[in-house]
Design a protein around this motif. Sequence first.
Motif, PDB file in Angstrom:
ATOM      1  N   THR A  22       8.979   3.346  62.230  1.00  0.00           N
ATOM      2  CA  THR A  22       8.401   2.620  61.113  1.00  0.00           C
ATOM      3  C   THR A  22       7.752   3.695  60.233  1.00  0.00           C
ATOM      4  OG1 THR A  22       6.218   2.354  62.115  1.00  0.00           O
ATOM      5  CG2 THR A  22       7.886   0.694  62.670  1.00  0.00           C
ATOM      6  N   PRO A  23       7.187   3.325  59.093  1.00  0.00           N
ATOM      7  CA  PRO A  23       6.529   4.361  58.284  1.00  0.00           C
ATOM      8  C   PRO A  23       5.399   5.092  58.996  1.00  0.00           C
ATOM      9  CG  PRO A  23       6.992   2.456  56.923  1.00  0.00           C
ATOM     10  CD  PRO A  23       7.327   2.057  58.330  1.00  0.00           C
ATOM     11  N   SER A  24       4.802   4.473  60.044  1.00  0.00           N
ATOM     12  CA  SER A  24       3.635   5.089  60.683  1.00  0.00           C
ATOM     13  C   SER A  24       3.832   5.477  62.146  1.00  0.00           C
ATOM     14  CB  SER A  24       2.422   4.146  60.600  1.00  0.00           C
ATOM     15  OG  SER A  24       2.014   3.988  59.259  1.00  0.00           O
ATOM     16  N   MET A  25       4.974   5.148  62.727  1.00  0.00           N
ATOM     17  CA  MET A  25       5.182   5.523  64.124  1.00  0.00           C
ATOM     18  C   MET A  25       6.651   5.839  64.389  1.00  0.00           C
ATOM     19  SD  MET A  25       4.282   3.593  67.742  1.00  0.00           S
ATOM     20  CE  MET A  25       2.616   3.238  67.204  1.00  0.00           C
ATOM     21  N   MET A  26       6.869   7.015  64.948  1.00  0.00           N
ATOM     22  CA  MET A  26       8.216   7.438  65.334  1.00  0.00           C
ATOM     23  C   MET A  26       8.291   7.514  66.851  1.00  0.00           C
ATOM     24  SD  MET A  26      10.281  10.963  64.407  1.00  0.00           S
ATOM     25  CE  MET A  26      10.735  10.330  62.793  1.00  0.00           C
ATOM     26  N   ASN A  27       9.449   7.141  67.382  1.00  0.00           N
ATOM     27  CA  ASN A  27       9.677   7.202  68.820  1.00  0.00           C
ATOM     28  C   ASN A  27      11.082   7.764  69.058  1.00  0.00           C
ATOM     29  OD1 ASN A  27      10.120   4.829  71.521  1.00  0.00           O
ATOM     30  ND2 ASN A  27       9.246   6.860  71.599  1.00  0.00           N
ATOM     31  N   VAL A  28      11.166   8.794  69.876  1.00  0.00           N
ATOM     32  CA  VAL A  28      12.441   9.450  70.181  1.00  0.00           C
ATOM     33  C   VAL A  28      12.635   9.477  71.689  1.00  0.00           C
ATOM     34  CG1 VAL A  28      13.818  11.555  69.938  1.00  0.00           C
ATOM     35  CG2 VAL A  28      12.196  10.916  68.140  1.00  0.00           C
ATOM     36  N   TRP A  29      13.842   9.110  72.127  1.00  0.00           N
ATOM     37  CA  TRP A  29      14.199   9.179  73.537  1.00  0.00           C
ATOM     38  C   TRP A  29      15.543   9.880  73.690  1.00  0.00           C
ATOM     39  CZ3 TRP A  29      11.107   7.695  77.527  1.00  0.00           C
ATOM     40  CH2 TRP A  29      10.038   6.843  77.241  1.00  0.00           C
ATOM     41  N   ALA A  30      15.723  10.559  74.790  1.00  0.00           N
ATOM     42  CA  ALA A  30      17.008  11.199  75.081  1.00  0.00           C
ATOM     43  C   ALA A  30      17.233  11.185  76.585  1.00  0.00           C
ATOM     44  CB  ALA A  30      17.033  12.636  74.562  1.00  0.00           C
ATOM     45  N   ILE A  31      18.514  11.137  76.979  1.00  0.00           N
ATOM     46  CA  ILE A  31      18.882  11.250  78.390  1.00  0.00           C
ATOM     47  C   ILE A  31      19.994  12.286  78.511  1.00  0.00           C
ATOM     48  CG2 ILE A  31      18.224   8.884  78.942  1.00  0.00           C
ATOM     49  CD1 ILE A  31      21.183   8.136  78.921  1.00  0.00           C
ATOM     50  N   TRP A  32      19.999  13.012  79.616  1.00  0.00           N
ATOM     51  CA  TRP A  32      21.059  13.984  79.894  1.00  0.00           C
ATOM     52  C   TRP A  32      21.180  14.135  81.408  1.00  0.00           C
ATOM     53  CZ3 TRP A  32      16.354  14.864  77.768  1.00  0.00           C
ATOM     54  CH2 TRP A  32      15.484  15.742  78.410  1.00  0.00           C
ATOM     55  N   ASN A  33      22.224  14.801  81.847  1.00  0.00           N
ATOM     56  CA  ASN A  33      22.559  14.753  83.270  1.00  0.00           C
ATOM     57  C   ASN A  33      22.954  16.131  83.800  1.00  0.00           C
ATOM     58  OD1 ASN A  33      23.075  13.441  85.743  1.00  0.00           O
ATOM     59  ND2 ASN A  33      25.257  13.258  85.259  1.00  0.00           N
ATOM     60  N   PRO A  34      21.976  17.030  84.021  1.00  0.00           N
ATOM     61  CA  PRO A  34      22.311  18.377  84.495  1.00  0.00           C
ATOM     62  C   PRO A  34      22.722  18.372  85.968  1.00  0.00           C
ATOM     63  CG  PRO A  34      19.939  18.091  84.437  1.00  0.00           C
ATOM     64  CD  PRO A  34      20.524  16.848  83.845  1.00  0.00           C
ATOM     65  N   ASP A  35      23.564  19.357  86.332  1.00  0.00           N
ATOM     66  CA  ASP A  35      23.913  19.503  87.741  1.00  0.00           C
ATOM     67  C   ASP A  35      22.833  20.311  88.454  1.00  0.00           C
ATOM     68  OD1 ASP A  35      24.305  22.189  87.131  1.00  0.00           O
ATOM     69  OD2 ASP A  35      26.491  22.047  87.082  1.00  0.00           O
ATOM     70  N   ASP A  36      23.089  20.702  89.704  1.00  0.00           N
ATOM     71  CA  ASP A  36      22.079  21.407  90.502  1.00  0.00           C
ATOM     72  C   ASP A  36      21.656  22.730  89.885  1.00  0.00           C
ATOM     73  OD1 ASP A  36      22.160  19.354  92.299  1.00  0.00           O
ATOM     74  OD2 ASP A  36      23.552  20.353  93.672  1.00  0.00           O
ATOM     75  N   LYS A  37      22.536  23.326  89.074  1.00  0.00           N
ATOM     76  CA  LYS A  37      22.235  24.610  88.457  1.00  0.00           C
ATOM     77  C   LYS A  37      21.753  24.463  87.012  1.00  0.00           C
ATOM     78  CE  LYS A  37      25.533  27.146  91.344  1.00  0.00           C
ATOM     79  NZ  LYS A  37      26.731  28.032  91.368  1.00  0.00           N
ATOM     80  N   GLY A  38      21.570  23.231  86.581  1.00  0.00           N
ATOM     81  CA  GLY A  38      21.085  22.996  85.226  1.00  0.00           C
ATOM     82  C   GLY A  38      22.172  22.898  84.181  1.00  0.00           C
ATOM     83  N   ASN A  39      23.438  22.968  84.581  1.00  0.00           N
ATOM     84  CA  ASN A  39      24.540  22.877  83.624  1.00  0.00           C
ATOM     85  C   ASN A  39      24.776  21.426  83.229  1.00  0.00           C
ATOM     86  OD1 ASN A  39      25.149  25.712  83.825  1.00  0.00           O
ATOM     87  ND2 ASN A  39      26.074  25.285  85.816  1.00  0.00           N
ATOM     88  N   PRO A  40      25.103  21.169  81.965  1.00  0.00           N
ATOM     89  CA  PRO A  40      25.310  19.784  81.530  1.00  0.00           C
ATOM     90  C   PRO A  40      26.562  19.183  82.144  1.00  0.00           C
ATOM     91  CG  PRO A  40      25.901  21.328  79.784  1.00  0.00           C
ATOM     92  CD  PRO A  40      25.260  22.139  80.862  1.00  0.00           C
ATOM     93  N   GLN A  41      26.471  17.917  82.458  1.00  0.00           N
ATOM     94  CA  GLN A  41      27.622  17.165  82.936  1.00  0.00           C
ATOM     95  C   GLN A  41      27.568  15.771  82.332  1.00  0.00           C
ATOM     96  OE1 GLN A  41      27.452  16.923  87.231  1.00  0.00           O
ATOM     97  NE2 GLN A  41      25.317  16.256  87.248  1.00  0.00           N
ATOM     98  N   ALA A  42      28.660  15.052  82.388  1.00  0.00           N
ATOM     99  CA  ALA A  42      28.754  13.756  81.727  1.00  0.00           C
ATOM    100  C   ALA A  42      27.739  12.765  82.285  1.00  0.00           C
ATOM    101  CB  ALA A  42      30.160  13.198  81.874  1.00  0.00           C
ATOM    102  N   VAL A  43      27.227  11.925  81.390  1.00  0.00           N
ATOM    103  CA  VAL A  43      26.356  10.829  81.798  1.00  0.00           C
ATOM    104  C   VAL A  43      27.248   9.649  82.155  1.00  0.00           C
ATOM    105  CG1 VAL A  43      24.542   9.238  81.090  1.00  0.00           C
ATOM    106  CG2 VAL A  43      24.505  11.607  80.287  1.00  0.00           C
ATOM    107  N   PRO A  44      27.280   9.226  83.411  1.00  0.00           N
ATOM    108  CA  PRO A  44      28.166   8.121  83.789  1.00  0.00           C
ATOM    109  C   PRO A  44      27.608   6.780  83.334  1.00  0.00           C
ATOM    110  CG  PRO A  44      26.839   8.774  85.655  1.00  0.00           C
ATOM    111  CD  PRO A  44      26.505   9.738  84.556  1.00  0.00           C
ATOM    112  N   ALA A  45      28.451   5.764  83.356  1.00  0.00           N
ATOM    113  CA  ALA A  45      27.992   4.418  83.038  1.00  0.00           C
ATOM    114  C   ALA A  45      27.036   3.936  84.123  1.00  0.00           C
ATOM    115  CB  ALA A  45      29.187   3.480  82.937  1.00  0.00           C
ATOM    116  N   PHE A  46      26.005   3.200  83.724  1.00  0.00           N
ATOM    117  CA  PHE A  46      25.087   2.612  84.703  1.00  0.00           C
ATOM    118  C   PHE A  46      24.428   1.382  84.098  1.00  0.00           C
ATOM    119  CE2 PHE A  46      22.593   5.727  82.337  1.00  0.00           C
ATOM    120  CZ  PHE A  46      21.419   5.042  82.036  1.00  0.00           C
TER     121      PHE A  46
END
Length: 738
Positions: free
Chosen positions: A547-571
């Motif tokens: 809104t003009p007075s409040m911003m909200n940002v969200w993100a999701i990601w799915n790193p593997d055991d070594k921190g490398n990105p991998q696909a976010v599966p359906a859930f």
Amino acid sequence: MLGIFFSLIGLGLLAGIAVFAYLYTTTEVPQPEKFALAEKTTVYYADGTTAIGSYAEQNRSIISCEGLPDYIGNAIVASENRTFYTDKGLDLKGIARAFINNVTKGTRQGGSTITQQYAERYYMGETTSYVGKAREAIMAIKIAQTESKDEVLCNYMNTIYLGRNSYGIQAAAKAYFNKDAKDLTLSEAAMIAGIIPSPSTWDPADNADMAKSRFKRVLNIMQEDGYITAKQHTDAKFPQTAAVAQQNEYAGPNGYLLDMVRRELVQSKAFTKEDLDTGGYKIITTIDKSKQDLMQSIGDTRLDDMPESLQIGGIALDPKTGEVLSVYAGSDYLSKQLNNADQAVFEPGSTMKPFALLGAAQSGVSFDTLFNGNSHQHFTGLDQEVNNALENNWGNINLYQATANSVNTVFMNVNEHLTPKHTAAIAHEAGIQGDIDENSMYNVLGINALTVWDLAQGHSTIANNGVKSTLHMVSKVLDSNNKDMYNAPSKGTKVFDANDCALVQKAMQGTTTYGTAAGTSNMLGRPIAGKSGTANDEMASSFVGYTPSMMNVWAIWNPDDKGNPQAVPAFSGYGISSTGYPAHLFQEFMAQALQGTEVEQFPTAKDNGKIGGPDGTWGLGKGQSSGLSNNTNKQSTEDAQKQAEQDAQKQAEQDAQQKAAEEEAKKQQQAQEFAQQCLANPSYSTECPNYPGTTTGGDGNNGNNPGNTGGNNGNNTGNDNGNSGGTGGNTGTNGVTQ
């Protein structure tokens, strides 16, 4: 005149002598245990009274120096004051220099001798005042006159702050080497002595190169001054330190807040780590406790089929001021120090498109310009064709529709006109600090990893009508006397035209009405500008809304055991790309965070651009070769929006009906269960129709009240009397047995 002049000088000298005599008499030399600063620096929520936590668990231990190896004290002398054993304990030039700097610049500069440092430590936080600095100098004089060199050195070693929350050599020996001070080796003593000027910054765990450099310096001086032999110098190797023990204060999510506040203040250059560990400050943040608790609860909620590896990051802020209201950085700082709000990175995907849209507005392109919104298109310098999500073909659509539905091919066309370099420049000018590939056409699709904080910083400038306000968590810092030591940056910088930003806001409102997050605006009961984003190969997804007075940002990601990105599966029904989950988090947060607040309207935007752009080459060009007129195109957008709102309203009504039906079924089930309990045990409740104590079976007239009076009155004299209630009695009995 001369007489008056010299009289004034004499009076001044007498006054100075009197003041000195007073301060000398009233200044006492305290015991060593009082020298180590007892006050903690405490961090508070925005209300200024509720504590988030504090820095530096006070770890002090006063010991006798008689059993310590000589090389410990000699290492400290070599590091801090080579003339310690021969000087008078005072450096008058150093006192004058520190006094001038502390008073005029507000810095805290100590004396050059160990005696002065010792005195300065007691008056920590007061040395920027004239009286504080004067008392410090007088205390140094009294110490030098009343204590031997060995006493001064021992007291100094017992009170000096040495990092890792440790005051004194004994606490430091435990913190760095898990041993008592008397058992320290030459190498270990030299390492500790070397980092005295900045122990938190030069800790080997944080800056091994500096710690080693200081270690070598101490050993060199010790050999030069005859404290150790050349062989001892050669044999001394840099020691291995113990792992840094985490403070309990940092347990849970509050540890992230404490760490973020510390980093913000240190990066501002207003404070050092040592200042915050030992200064006894009161830090008031911008964090709203209720919103922080809400965001933490929402972020911590894990759906049953959500992958364990899935990471979530979030932030809420006021775009008008840059004040951060809440963050979701993780669940427990002690178990995972990587901060999901301002350190961990993800590909923002289409949430980068509004920066290119702003570029189109700046270039004089009407947002009613039609573009080819179909998949399977080719663009300059790219071998592969570009497709939309799910290879959708949108036909000829304008920039409003393309934004709402996040149409890739349209924004690739926009980026082709702007150039990737220009698009990157706009994002950086908005405040994004992360790297953006200036040579890739795909940068408009968000292929470069950013943090949630960075993405919010960029979008907040558009949300604030082109004024960039630096995001911050610290409102102010007060000293132990409630004197202002620091205030947050309050002045924004105008970087974009307000109307250009209003056009982008208008287009982003389509996202929350008929686009990728359709129904969001209707659900929240107010205009919402928003943009969803999915990373390449479904590696991450995000949502930016405000809104003009409040911003909200969200993100999701799915790193593997070594921190490398991998696909976010359906859930949990959120689709193959899970693009809906960040929007869901947004709705969950904003629905509660906005309760009771005024419904705000975005500024009215004027689209002064030209169809096809100033040169007529943007999109389908100025001729609108699709055959659709400008008015027709506008109508199609309005029709799509109206249809989406009707669909959302219909869905809401269906949801309400379903909820009512479920509640009615639940009531019936509860009634049946209650009836069964009453039949099995008449004493189960006084509400049971056959509860003991009711002796009349009722008559037919009473029984005419179906399932109620007749049945109730016809209970305890037996089934026959109950049935004698006639129709009403039977109905009442049947009501019990169903």
